[in-house]
Design a protein around this motif. Sequence first.
Motif, PDB file in Angstrom:
ATOM      1  N   ARG A  28      17.331  35.401  29.537  1.00 12.70           N
ATOM      2  CA  ARG A  28      18.669  35.584  28.934  1.00 12.70           C
ATOM      3  C   ARG A  28      19.756  35.289  29.966  1.00 12.70           C
ATOM      4  O   ARG A  28      20.779  34.701  29.654  1.00 12.70           O
ATOM      5  CB  ARG A  28      18.800  36.988  28.378  1.00 12.70           C
ATOM      6  CG  ARG A  28      17.990  37.193  27.114  1.00 12.70           C
ATOM      7  CD  ARG A  28      18.116  38.612  26.591  1.00 12.70           C
ATOM      8  NE  ARG A  28      17.311  38.787  25.393  1.00 12.70           N
ATOM      9  CZ  ARG A  28      16.619  39.880  25.114  1.00 12.70           C
ATOM     10  NH1 ARG A  28      16.643  40.927  25.950  1.00 12.70           N
ATOM     11  NH2 ARG A  28      15.915  39.952  24.004  1.00 12.70           N
ATOM     12  N   GLU A  32      22.599  32.352  29.804  1.00  8.77           N
ATOM     13  CA  GLU A  32      24.013  32.599  30.059  1.00  8.77           C
ATOM     14  C   GLU A  32      24.576  31.648  31.111  1.00  8.77           C
ATOM     15  O   GLU A  32      25.674  31.130  30.974  1.00  8.77           O
ATOM     16  CB  GLU A  32      24.171  34.044  30.529  1.00  8.77           C
ATOM     17  CG  GLU A  32      25.527  34.628  30.311  1.00  8.77           C
ATOM     18  CD  GLU A  32      25.510  36.111  30.643  1.00  8.77           C
ATOM     19  OE1 GLU A  32      25.994  36.461  31.736  1.00  8.77           O
ATOM     20  OE2 GLU A  32      24.988  36.894  29.820  1.00  8.77           O
ATOM     21  N   ASN A  35      23.120  27.587  29.796  1.00  9.03           N
ATOM     22  CA  ASN A  35      23.244  27.188  28.399  1.00  9.03           C
ATOM     23  C   ASN A  35      21.937  26.590  27.859  1.00  9.03           C
ATOM     24  O   ASN A  35      21.942  25.717  27.012  1.00  9.03           O
ATOM     25  CB  ASN A  35      24.406  26.205  28.207  1.00  9.03           C
ATOM     26  CG  ASN A  35      24.770  26.005  26.751  1.00  9.03           C
ATOM     27  OD1 ASN A  35      24.691  26.938  25.960  1.00  9.03           O
ATOM     28  ND2 ASN A  35      25.136  24.792  26.384  1.00  9.03           N
TER      29      ASN A  35
END
Length: 154
Positions: A28, A32, A35
């Motif tokens: 994750r 962030e 992309n």
Amino acid sequence: MVLIIITGGQVTPEIETPHSATILDVKRGIEERLNVEVKRQTLWLDEIMLQDEDRVGNYFPQRYGVLRLSVTPWPGDPKCIIWVRNKNEHLGFVRIRETVMVADLRSKIERRWGILSGVTMFHLDTEMIDDRPLSAYYITDNSVVEIKIEIETR
């Protein structure tokens, strides 16, 4: 806390995470920063493919570690939108496949905006080299490429 250095492409991001974080949490963080969607990411420690539910501390009891990221291409190699800007001014976008070479993107930008030569391109503060694929710079749909135009004076 563990500082994880992500290798595998021309951009080498660093992500700081607690020992208790999962590999999914690291993915994750990569999404962030780069992309790149979580579902397209595979993280490797040497030859071991890490599972989303694994804990960072199981692999890195120390304060830093290195993981290799591989990104699965989209099926069918569709075109994606790449935003182009020059000194914080958005010029517009181009549609191109993320698997083509940097030189192809450079040519498309030069044709689209009538630039004869002297374009240097950057993604995530890393200068892009013509003989590498866009994917080496984690160029995906809606990525932003910054250009610098060198104008020769006479």
